[in-house]
Write a protein that holds these residues in place. Structure first.
Motif, PDB file in Angstrom:
ATOM      1  N   GLY A  67     -54.166  57.413  66.713  1.00  0.00           N
ATOM      2  CA  GLY A  67     -53.059  57.194  67.485  1.00  0.00           C
ATOM      3  C   GLY A  67     -51.997  57.220  65.870  1.00  0.00           C
ATOM      4  O   GLY A  67     -51.035  58.105  65.927  1.00  0.00           O
ATOM      5  N   THR A  68     -51.568  57.046  64.578  1.00  0.00           N
ATOM      6  CA  THR A  68     -51.137  57.163  63.905  1.00  0.00           C
ATOM      7  C   THR A  68     -50.701  58.257  63.225  1.00  0.00           C
ATOM      8  O   THR A  68     -49.390  59.086  63.024  1.00  0.00           O
ATOM      9  CB  THR A  68     -50.646  56.428  62.684  1.00  0.00           C
ATOM     10  N   ALA A  69     -52.336  58.780  62.795  1.00  0.00           N
ATOM     11  CA  ALA A  69     -51.591  60.528  61.796  1.00  0.00           C
ATOM     12  C   ALA A  69     -52.282  61.337  62.935  1.00  0.00           C
ATOM     13  O   ALA A  69     -51.359  62.333  63.030  1.00  0.00           O
ATOM     14  CB  ALA A  69     -53.262  60.624  61.032  1.00  0.00           C
ATOM     15  N   PHE A  70     -52.562  61.530  63.887  1.00  0.00           N
ATOM     16  CA  PHE A  70     -53.037  62.536  65.242  1.00  0.00           C
ATOM     17  C   PHE A  70     -51.437  62.192  65.883  1.00  0.00           C
ATOM     18  O   PHE A  70     -50.436  63.459  66.439  1.00  0.00           O
ATOM     19  CB  PHE A  70     -54.163  62.665  65.675  1.00  0.00           C
ATOM     20  N   VAL A  71     -51.818  61.764  67.013  1.00  0.00           N
ATOM     21  CA  VAL A  71     -50.283  61.649  67.959  1.00  0.00           C
ATOM     22  C   VAL A  71     -49.192  61.257  67.650  1.00  0.00           C
ATOM     23  O   VAL A  71     -48.005  61.889  67.409  1.00  0.00           O
ATOM     24  CB  VAL A  71     -50.624  60.203  68.810  1.00  0.00           C
ATOM     25  N   GLY A  72     -48.907  60.506  65.974  1.00  0.00           N
ATOM     26  CA  GLY A  72     -48.051  60.501  65.241  1.00  0.00           C
ATOM     27  C   GLY A  72     -47.462  61.884  64.903  1.00  0.00           C
ATOM     28  O   GLY A  72     -46.108  62.250  64.970  1.00  0.00           O
ATOM     29  N   ALA A  73     -48.144  62.502  64.956  1.00  0.00           N
ATOM     30  CA  ALA A  73     -47.483  64.334  63.616  1.00  0.00           C
ATOM     31  C   ALA A  73     -47.453  65.171  65.590  1.00  0.00           C
ATOM     32  O   ALA A  73     -46.064  65.724  65.307  1.00  0.00           O
ATOM     33  CB  ALA A  73     -48.861  64.749  62.839  1.00  0.00           C
ATOM     34  N   TYR A  74     -48.412  64.584  66.167  1.00  0.00           N
ATOM     35  CA  TYR A  74     -48.167  65.460  67.664  1.00  0.00           C
ATOM     36  C   TYR A  74     -47.071  65.358  68.465  1.00  0.00           C
ATOM     37  O   TYR A  74     -46.066  66.020  68.343  1.00  0.00           O
ATOM     38  CB  TYR A  74     -49.729  65.157  67.968  1.00  0.00           C
ATOM     39  N   THR A  75     -46.635  64.497  68.352  1.00  0.00           N
ATOM     40  CA  THR A  75     -45.311  63.526  68.983  1.00  0.00           C
ATOM     41  C   THR A  75     -43.767  63.794  68.285  1.00  0.00           C
ATOM     42  O   THR A  75     -43.872  64.018  66.561  1.00  0.00           O
ATOM     43  CB  THR A  75     -45.362  62.406  69.748  1.00  0.00           C
ATOM     44  N   THR A  76     -42.429  63.880  68.960  1.00  0.00           N
ATOM     45  CA  THR A  76     -41.750  63.987  68.254  1.00  0.00           C
ATOM     46  C   THR A  76     -40.323  63.350  68.951  1.00  0.00           C
ATOM     47  O   THR A  76     -39.725  63.914  69.809  1.00  0.00           O
ATOM     48  CB  THR A  76     -41.477  65.558  67.787  1.00  0.00           C
ATOM     49  N   PHE A  77     -40.567  62.455  67.929  1.00  0.00           N
ATOM     50  CA  PHE A  77     -38.552  61.657  68.566  1.00  0.00           C
ATOM     51  C   PHE A  77     -37.725  63.245  67.961  1.00  0.00           C
ATOM     52  O   PHE A  77     -36.697  62.898  67.876  1.00  0.00           O
ATOM     53  CB  PHE A  77     -38.809  60.803  67.998  1.00  0.00           C
ATOM     54  N   SER A  78     -37.539  63.440  66.936  1.00  0.00           N
ATOM     55  CA  SER A  78     -36.393  64.239  65.741  1.00  0.00           C
ATOM     56  C   SER A  78     -36.266  65.038  67.282  1.00  0.00           C
ATOM     57  O   SER A  78     -34.574  65.424  67.324  1.00  0.00           O
ATOM     58  CB  SER A  78     -36.787  64.232  64.675  1.00  0.00           C
ATOM     59  N   THR A  79     -37.168  66.039  67.631  1.00  0.00           N
ATOM     60  CA  THR A  79     -37.128  67.432  68.035  1.00  0.00           C
ATOM     61  C   THR A  79     -35.704  66.771  69.331  1.00  0.00           C
ATOM     62  O   THR A  79     -35.608  67.662  69.839  1.00  0.00           O
ATOM     63  CB  THR A  79     -38.106  67.911  67.936  1.00  0.00           C
ATOM     64  N   TRP A  80     -36.919  65.821  70.173  1.00  0.00           N
ATOM     65  CA  TRP A  80     -36.445  65.184  71.040  1.00  0.00           C
ATOM     66  C   TRP A  80     -35.099  65.313  71.082  1.00  0.00           C
ATOM     67  O   TRP A  80     -33.887  65.773  71.909  1.00  0.00           O
ATOM     68  CB  TRP A  80     -37.626  64.086  71.673  1.00  0.00           C
ATOM     69  N   MET A  81     -34.870  64.224  69.671  1.00  0.00           N
ATOM     70  CA  MET A  81     -33.084  64.003  70.204  1.00  0.00           C
ATOM     71  C   MET A  81     -32.044  65.330  69.724  1.00  0.00           C
ATOM     72  O   MET A  81     -30.790  64.708  69.940  1.00  0.00           O
ATOM     73  CB  MET A  81     -33.059  62.702  68.999  1.00  0.00           C
ATOM     74  N   PHE A  82     -32.943  65.816  68.593  1.00  0.00           N
ATOM     75  CA  PHE A  82     -32.041  67.198  68.750  1.00  0.00           C
ATOM     76  C   PHE A  82     -31.431  67.601  69.470  1.00  0.00           C
ATOM     77  O   PHE A  82     -30.948  68.789  69.623  1.00  0.00           O
ATOM     78  CB  PHE A  82     -32.890  67.897  67.362  1.00  0.00           C
ATOM     79  N   GLU A  83     -32.919  67.755  70.378  1.00  0.00           N
ATOM     80  CA  GLU A  83     -32.678  69.173  71.576  1.00  0.00           C
ATOM     81  C   GLU A  83     -31.710  68.498  72.245  1.00  0.00           C
ATOM     82  O   GLU A  83     -30.397  68.923  73.560  1.00  0.00           O
ATOM     83  CB  GLU A  83     -34.023  69.221  71.888  1.00  0.00           C
ATOM     84  N   THR A  84     -31.864  67.113  72.527  1.00  0.00           N
ATOM     85  CA  THR A  84     -30.268  66.729  73.732  1.00  0.00           C
ATOM     86  C   THR A  84     -29.365  66.603  73.160  1.00  0.00           C
ATOM     87  O   THR A  84     -28.364  66.682  73.882  1.00  0.00           O
ATOM     88  CB  THR A  84     -30.808  65.239  73.745  1.00  0.00           C
ATOM     89  N   GLN A  85     -29.166  66.429  71.664  1.00  0.00           N
ATOM     90  CA  GLN A  85     -28.162  66.891  70.983  1.00  0.00           C
ATOM     91  C   GLN A  85     -27.562  68.338  71.005  1.00  0.00           C
ATOM     92  O   GLN A  85     -26.538  68.749  71.425  1.00  0.00           O
ATOM     93  CB  GLN A  85     -28.049  66.224  69.364  1.00  0.00           C
ATOM     94  N   ARG A  86     -28.451  68.715  70.978  1.00  0.00           N
ATOM     95  CA  ARG A  86     -28.073  71.025  71.402  1.00  0.00           C
ATOM     96  C   ARG A  86     -27.359  70.861  72.414  1.00  0.00           C
ATOM     97  O   ARG A  86     -26.438  71.706  73.574  1.00  0.00           O
ATOM     98  CB  ARG A  86     -28.911  71.137  70.833  1.00  0.00           C
ATOM     99  N   LEU A  87     -28.217  69.974  73.787  1.00  0.00           N
ATOM    100  CA  LEU A  87     -27.705  69.970  75.334  1.00  0.00           C
ATOM    101  C   LEU A  87     -26.118  69.420  75.163  1.00  0.00           C
ATOM    102  O   LEU A  87     -25.984  70.263  76.383  1.00  0.00           O
ATOM    103  CB  LEU A  87     -28.865  69.076  75.773  1.00  0.00           C
ATOM    104  N   THR A  88     -26.439  68.965  74.451  1.00  0.00           N
ATOM    105  CA  THR A  88     -24.627  67.845  74.669  1.00  0.00           C
ATOM    106  C   THR A  88     -23.760  69.100  73.927  1.00  0.00           C
ATOM    107  O   THR A  88     -22.394  69.202  74.928  1.00  0.00           O
ATOM    108  CB  THR A  88     -24.236  66.729  73.785  1.00  0.00           C
ATOM    109  N   GLU A  89     -23.902  69.477  73.205  1.00  0.00           N
ATOM    110  CA  GLU A  89     -22.736  70.099  72.311  1.00  0.00           C
ATOM    111  C   GLU A  89     -23.242  71.698  73.603  1.00  0.00           C
ATOM    112  O   GLU A  89     -21.681  72.149  72.924  1.00  0.00           O
ATOM    113  CB  GLU A  89     -23.553  70.190  70.750  1.00  0.00           C
TER     114      GLU A  89
END
Length: 121
Positions: A67-89
């Motif tokens: 859960g923590t090692a594999f799925v935590g590294a697999y998923t990405t909150f930071s990229t999700w927020m970065f791409e959301t910010q990019r769409l806003t910009e």
């Protein structure tokens, strides 16, 4: 935690991040649109997997590795927020809003589905 467990987190986390890159690029290449379908796919499949693992009620060390090692590294909150910010910009606020709403709604549903599937086993 033992050195072996730390090594497991390191290796399995590395595998999770490589899997994220591979899935994201494969989906993004096919979608070829401004909406971040690759990140959405990674995060939704990660939510299913984490829900499934949670439903299995794994022992603590197995939960840490899977859960923590594999799925935590697999998923990405930071990229999700970065791409959301990019769409806003880029003045695509409706796509940014859709990214947030769709990710949250599908993520919760995916986690519940994964947990339900594990409950059937």
């Amino acid at each position: 935690m033992s050195a072996a467990l730390w090594a497991g987190v390191l290796v399995i986390g590395g595998l999770g991040s490589v899997a994220r890159y591979v899935v994201d690029r494969a989906v993004a290449r096919r979608a070829a649109r401004s909406f971040p379908f690759g990140t959405l796919t990674v995060n939704i499949t990660g939510a299913v997997l984490l829900g499934f693992l949670t439903g299995l009620a794994l022992p603590p060390h197995a939960a840490l590795l899977a859960g923590t090692a594999f799925v935590g590294a697999y998923t990405t909150f930071s990229t999700w927020m970065f791409e959301t910010q990019r769409l806003t910009e880029e003045r695509r606020a409706w796509l940014a809003g859709a990214n947030i709403v769709v990710s949250v709604v599908l993520g919760i549903a995916a986690a519940a589905a994964g947990q339900a599937i594990a409950g059937l086993l």
